[in-house]
Design an enzyme around this catalytic site. Structure first.
Site, PDB file in Angstrom:
ATOM      1  N   GLY A 168       0.801  -1.221   0.000  1.00  0.00           N
ATOM      2  CA  GLY A 168       0.000   0.000   0.000  1.00  0.00           C
ATOM      3  C   GLY A 168       0.834   1.272   0.000  1.00  0.00           C
ATOM      4  N   ASP A 196       0.645  -8.814   1.803  1.00  0.00           N
ATOM      5  CA  ASP A 196      -0.524  -8.043   1.362  1.00  0.00           C
ATOM      6  C   ASP A 196      -1.464  -9.011   0.652  1.00  0.00           C
ATOM      7  OD1 ASP A 196      -2.295  -5.994   0.035  1.00  0.00           O
ATOM      8  OD2 ASP A 196      -0.732  -4.623   0.705  1.00  0.00           O
ATOM      9  N   ASN A 199     -11.898  -1.242   8.061  1.00  0.00           N
ATOM     10  CA  ASN A 199     -10.600  -1.491   8.682  1.00  0.00           C
ATOM     11  C   ASN A 199     -10.705  -2.344   9.941  1.00  0.00           C
ATOM     12  OD1 ASN A 199      -9.545  -0.059   6.630  1.00  0.00           O
ATOM     13  ND2 ASN A 199      -8.708   1.609   7.840  1.00  0.00           N
ATOM     14  N   ASN A 228      -6.166   2.837  10.673  1.00  0.00           N
ATOM     15  CA  ASN A 228      -7.095   3.745  11.363  1.00  0.00           C
ATOM     16  C   ASN A 228      -8.519   3.211  11.388  1.00  0.00           C
ATOM     17  OD1 ASN A 228      -5.818   6.077  12.411  1.00  0.00           O
ATOM     18  ND2 ASN A 228      -5.244   6.629  10.322  1.00  0.00           N
ATOM     19  N   ASP A 268       1.889  12.107  14.842  1.00  0.00           N
ATOM     20  CA  ASP A 268       1.438  13.309  15.563  1.00  0.00           C
ATOM     21  C   ASP A 268       2.635  14.021  16.206  1.00  0.00           C
ATOM     22  OD1 ASP A 268      -1.217  12.554  14.936  1.00  0.00           O
ATOM     23  OD2 ASP A 268      -1.177  11.137  16.601  1.00  0.00           O
ATOM     24  N   HIS A 327      -5.399   9.403  18.538  1.00  0.00           N
ATOM     25  CA  HIS A 327      -4.793   9.614  17.223  1.00  0.00           C
ATOM     26  C   HIS A 327      -5.821  10.101  16.199  1.00  0.00           C
ATOM     27  CE1 HIS A 327      -2.012   9.074  13.930  1.00  0.00           C
ATOM     28  NE2 HIS A 327      -2.752   8.150  13.359  1.00  0.00           N
TER      29      HIS A 327
HETATM   30  N1  APR Z   1      -4.428  -7.990   4.645  1.00  0.00           N
HETATM   31  C1  APR Z   1      -3.335  -7.376   4.200  1.00  0.00           C
HETATM   32  N2  APR Z   1      -3.345  -6.247   3.487  1.00  0.00           N
HETATM   33  C2  APR Z   1      -4.533  -5.721   3.208  1.00  0.00           C
HETATM   34  C3  APR Z   1      -5.748  -6.303   3.648  1.00  0.00           C
HETATM   35  C4  APR Z   1      -5.654  -7.489   4.403  1.00  0.00           C
HETATM   36  N3  APR Z   1      -6.749  -8.119   4.864  1.00  0.00           N
HETATM   37  N4  APR Z   1      -6.758  -5.525   3.208  1.00  0.00           N
HETATM   38  C5  APR Z   1      -6.218  -4.504   2.534  1.00  0.00           C
HETATM   39  N5  APR Z   1      -4.872  -4.629   2.510  1.00  0.00           N
HETATM   40  C6  APR Z   1      -3.872  -3.801   1.856  1.00  0.00           C
HETATM   41  C7  APR Z   1      -4.291  -3.286   0.491  1.00  0.00           C
HETATM   42  O1  APR Z   1      -4.172  -4.295  -0.484  1.00  0.00           O
HETATM   43  C8  APR Z   1      -3.302  -2.150   0.297  1.00  0.00           C
HETATM   44  O2  APR Z   1      -2.120  -2.569  -0.352  1.00  0.00           O
HETATM   45  O3  APR Z   1      -3.596  -2.644   2.609  1.00  0.00           O
HETATM   46  C9  APR Z   1      -2.966  -1.708   1.727  1.00  0.00           C
HETATM   47  C10 APR Z   1      -3.483  -0.336   2.066  1.00  0.00           C
HETATM   48  O4  APR Z   1      -2.860   0.566   1.224  1.00  0.00           O
HETATM   49  P1  APR Z   1      -3.581   1.887   0.706  1.00  0.00           P
HETATM   50  O5  APR Z   1      -4.925   1.540   0.191  1.00  0.00           O
HETATM   51  O6  APR Z   1      -2.610   2.558  -0.208  1.00  0.00           O
HETATM   52  O7  APR Z   1      -3.795   2.715   2.044  1.00  0.00           O
HETATM   53  P2  APR Z   1      -2.736   3.563   2.910  1.00  0.00           P
HETATM   54  O8  APR Z   1      -2.744   4.975   2.475  1.00  0.00           O
HETATM   55  O9  APR Z   1      -1.431   2.835   2.930  1.00  0.00           O
HETATM   56  O10 APR Z   1      -3.409   3.513   4.367  1.00  0.00           O
HETATM   57  C11 APR Z   1      -3.626   2.312   5.033  1.00  0.00           C
HETATM   58  O11 APR Z   1      -3.248   3.191   7.254  1.00  0.00           O
HETATM   59  O12 APR Z   1      -3.073   5.347   8.176  1.00  0.00           O
HETATM   60  C12 APR Z   1      -3.889   4.286   7.878  1.00  0.00           C
HETATM   61  O13 APR Z   1      -5.906   5.477   7.486  1.00  0.00           O
HETATM   62  C13 APR Z   1      -4.928   4.679   6.902  1.00  0.00           C
HETATM   63  O14 APR Z   1      -6.199   2.833   7.582  1.00  0.00           O
HETATM   64  C14 APR Z   1      -5.431   3.329   6.520  1.00  0.00           C
HETATM   65  C15 APR Z   1      -4.165   2.511   6.420  1.00  0.00           C
END
Ligand code: APR
Length: 317
Positions: A13, A36, A96, A121, A152, A179
């Site tokens: 991600g 992932d 989430n 989050n 933060d 947070h």
């Molecule tokens: N197991 C593993 N990875 C997962 C799962 C899961 N069950 N579900 C989703 N993902 C992965 C997605 O495939 C993606 O690669 O989590 C990653 C999330 O990446 P982004 O969508 O780019 O989100 P990002 O900006 O990294 O934020 C992720 O962190 O700060 C917090 O609010 C934010 O909750 C959010 C998280």
């Protein structure tokens, strides 16, 4: 240094990829496991070419989660969906919360002794969810579960140093509470070095900017997500502190959202001393001024609700 394995869940991600990069170049990491639901072979191949010692492996899909986790000393969780404009951190809750619950169930099974660094989050709720999952599995150790609030602190340091005209690398600011929004309470009265050039108005504005830092990035990214690079940096700083603590480096103190008796709330962020078993000591708030005392009272209601929401979710599903 002892061999240390770090796993990142959600490694493909926006946060996960730069975090993978930063953990790959951390000399305390000997093995880096990137998990992932999609995309990890590419990220792992890419990052693995960097000539630092950590051995990198990519894992994809639920049937590889156990292997990804086995033997981990620290598990960092940035898996989930990010915040889009108009979305509060709470809107993310249901998606989430389910992801975190699933991942923590696997952690309890495959690496119950690992330190867990929660980034997904809303952290105010996902940490209590993780605690409930671990309790149910019989593996809960309150010394080993952390909500990463380091961003933060990073923001408070940057904004304070900028406003006060101090060298940013010398600045420290404790940030307590939770947070999200008003639950984030920077304690500028305890900032070091102290500044006498800031008015009360400046402090109010710095407090607000720290609390709204996440929204500032969400709006600037205009629909493309929330903080990723600064969050990855903060996650890497906190994981490094955890590894140093595990390795017996003395006096490692970071702010983190942990099980706490500092206030009447069961989870609360404050300064924490890190050691060989995770949390060695949860440090108190120190002396607060009237503005900060008021901020502390103002945050309790929302933080309490977020904690209860997490606990309820963990039990209900
Ligand atoms: N197991 C593993 N990875 C997962 C799962 C899961 N069950 N579900 C989703 N993902 C992965 C997605 O495939 C993606 O690669 O989590 C990653 C999330 O990446 P982004 O969508 O780019 O989100 P990002 O900006 O990294 O934020 C992720 O962190 O700060 C917090 O609010 C934010 O909750 C959010 C998280």
């Amino acid at each position: 240094n002892p061999e240390r394995k770090v796993a990142i869940l959600g490694a493909a991600g926006g946060i996960g990829q730069p975090l993978a990069l930063l953990m790959k170049i951390n000399p305390l990491v000997s093995s880096l496991s990137l998990f992932d639901i999609a995309g990890t072979p590419g990220v792992a191949a890419d990052v693995s070419h960097i000539n630092s010692p950590a051995l990198v492996k990519g894992f994809m899909g639920d049937d590889q989660l156990g292997e990804a986790l086995e033997g981990s000393d620290v598990v960092i969780i940035p898996a989930g969906v990010p915040r889009k404009p108009g979305m509060t951190r709470d809107d993310l809750f249901n998606i989430n919360a389910g992801i975190v619950k699933g991942l923590c169930t696997a952690i309890a099974k495959y690496c119950p002794n690992a330190l867990v660094n929660m980034i997904s989050n809303p952290v105010n709720s996902t940490v209590p969810i993780a605690a409930e999952v671990f309790k149910k599995a019989g593996t809960y150790d309150e010394k080993k579960l952390f909500g990463v609030t380091t961003l933060d602190v990073v923001r408070a340091k940057t904004f304070y140093a900028g406003k006060a005209g101090l060298p940013v690398s010398e600045v420290n600011v404790p940030v307590v509470g939770g947070h999200a929004g008003v639950t984030i309470l920077p304690l500028f009265s305890q900032a070091t070095p102290a500044s006498n050039s800031l008015s009360q108005e400046d402090i109010v504005a710095l407090t607000k900017r720290t609390q709204d830092g996440g929204t500032e990035v969400v709006e600037a990214k205009a629909g493309k997500g929330s903080a990723t690079l600064s969050m990855a940096y903060a996650g890497a700083v906190f994981a490094d502190a955890c590894l140093k603590g595990l390795n017996g480096v003395p006096d490692i103190v970071e702010c983190s959202y942990v099980q706490s008796t500092v206030t009447e709330l069961p989870f609360f962020a404050s300064k924490v001393r890190l050691g060989k078993n995770g949390v060695e000591e949860v440090l108190g708030l120190g002396e607060l001024n009237d503005f900060e005392k008021q901020g502390l009272e103002n945050l309790k209601g929302e933080l309490k609700d977020s904690i209860e929401k997490g606990i309820k979710f963990a039990h209900g599903n």
